[in-house]
Motif scaffolding. Sequence first.
Motif, PDB file in Angstrom:
ATOM      1  N   UNK A 146       0.835  -1.201   0.000  1.00 32.42           N
ATOM      2  CA  UNK A 146       0.000   0.000   0.000  1.00 32.42           C
ATOM      3  C   UNK A 146       0.867   1.247   0.000  1.00 32.42           C
ATOM      4  N   UNK A 147       0.223   2.384  -0.278  1.00 28.61           N
ATOM      5  CA  UNK A 147       0.874   3.686  -0.162  1.00 28.61           C
ATOM      6  C   UNK A 147       0.201   4.452   0.969  1.00 28.61           C
ATOM      7  N   UNK A 148       0.834   5.531   1.398  1.00 29.54           N
ATOM      8  CA  UNK A 148       0.314   6.306   2.526  1.00 29.54           C
ATOM      9  C   UNK A 148      -1.088   6.840   2.232  1.00 29.54           C
ATOM     10  N   UNK A 149      -1.363   7.174   0.976  1.00 28.69           N
ATOM     11  CA  UNK A 149      -2.691   7.687   0.616  1.00 28.69           C
ATOM     12  C   UNK A 149      -3.790   6.645   0.811  1.00 28.69           C
ATOM     13  N   UNK A 150      -3.384   5.382   0.931  1.00 27.54           N
ATOM     14  CA  UNK A 150      -4.394   4.335   1.112  1.00 27.54           C
ATOM     15  C   UNK A 150      -5.086   4.432   2.471  1.00 27.54           C
ATOM     16  N   UNK A 151      -4.478   5.149   3.424  1.00 26.58           N
ATOM     17  CA  UNK A 151      -5.179   5.396   4.690  1.00 26.58           C
ATOM     18  C   UNK A 151      -6.420   6.245   4.431  1.00 26.58           C
TER      19      UNK A 151
END
Length: 337
Positions: free
Chosen positions: A281-286
């Motif tokens: 995942x990437x941080x934007x997935x939060x």
Amino acid sequence: MPRLKDFKIRIKNNRYYEIRFRRYGYNVSFSSTNFEVAKRKAFEWLSTFEEQIKPQVHFTVISKSDSEHFNVSKNIIFKQFADDYVYNIKKKRLKEVSFRNYKNYYEKIILPVYGKMKICDVKPYFIQKFLDKYNAKTPRLCEDLKCLLNGIFEYAVNNGIIDRNPLKAVYIPKHQRKTGTALSPQEEQAFIYNIKGHRFENAYLKMLYSGVRPCEINGIEENAANNTLTVKNGKLKSYQKNLTRTIPIFPKYKDTLDKPITKPLSSYRMELEFKELCPNHTLKDLRHTFTTRARECGIDNEVVAVWTGHSLGNITSSVYTHFSMEFQQEQAKKLIY
């Protein structure tokens, strides 16, 4: 009706005068090596209209020095002109972090290839080969390079430096950017467990439970008394100033109120360390996870869009004032999972 002041006069190739009229549905031109002859032709055409048309404005003629400048412009080096566009025009249109990326692309990728060329010698064939190479490996970078080059050459066309934008003859398939993937409930629980004691624990949790962007976490203001969060919108255009959104404090977010974060936080460092915790995942997935959980709890998509500062058509501009805070607070109570 044609008017004298609508005529445009240019001295081309330092050899002949061209008087053009391209308005009101007309497309005519009059040329001669002698300006008076060219002007007479234009007057003769103009006289075919009503007698009441009386020239009230003198022709504005490009001087010889301007003509020489026009010819010299054809020999302008790419870097001489592109520097002005990148550092004076492009910079004003972008946020600092976005400009920094484009500046790196320009200085490290574009200039080594085109910097010393005459801008008029940069042909579509060369650009096509250049972009194809990047499109094969990094389509998103290729798209950004094409955007930057297109801006430079369009600016050159608008300034009369070149006659046509070479990007018009270049074809690059549109890159389908990934929109992100929410953490599954199992991944979310594992993530929460793994970040206990992590230096970014509180920041990660606040993003997960509010849907704010990584670049917005430093500007978030908590008001426990009103049960609201005020967030400075991270997707601002250069002409937008201090645009904020006020959203409810969501049930799970309340547990983070007594856990302040040390500002400013580095989005870059948070992204790197998040990838170590969640390699898929990437941080934007939060943010995507927050949106997904809200939808799973039955909250309408338009309301979620207001909370996340996301645009769905004209929703951000038109619906913002339609949802009262009382209504949003009631909707926020549904976000329990």
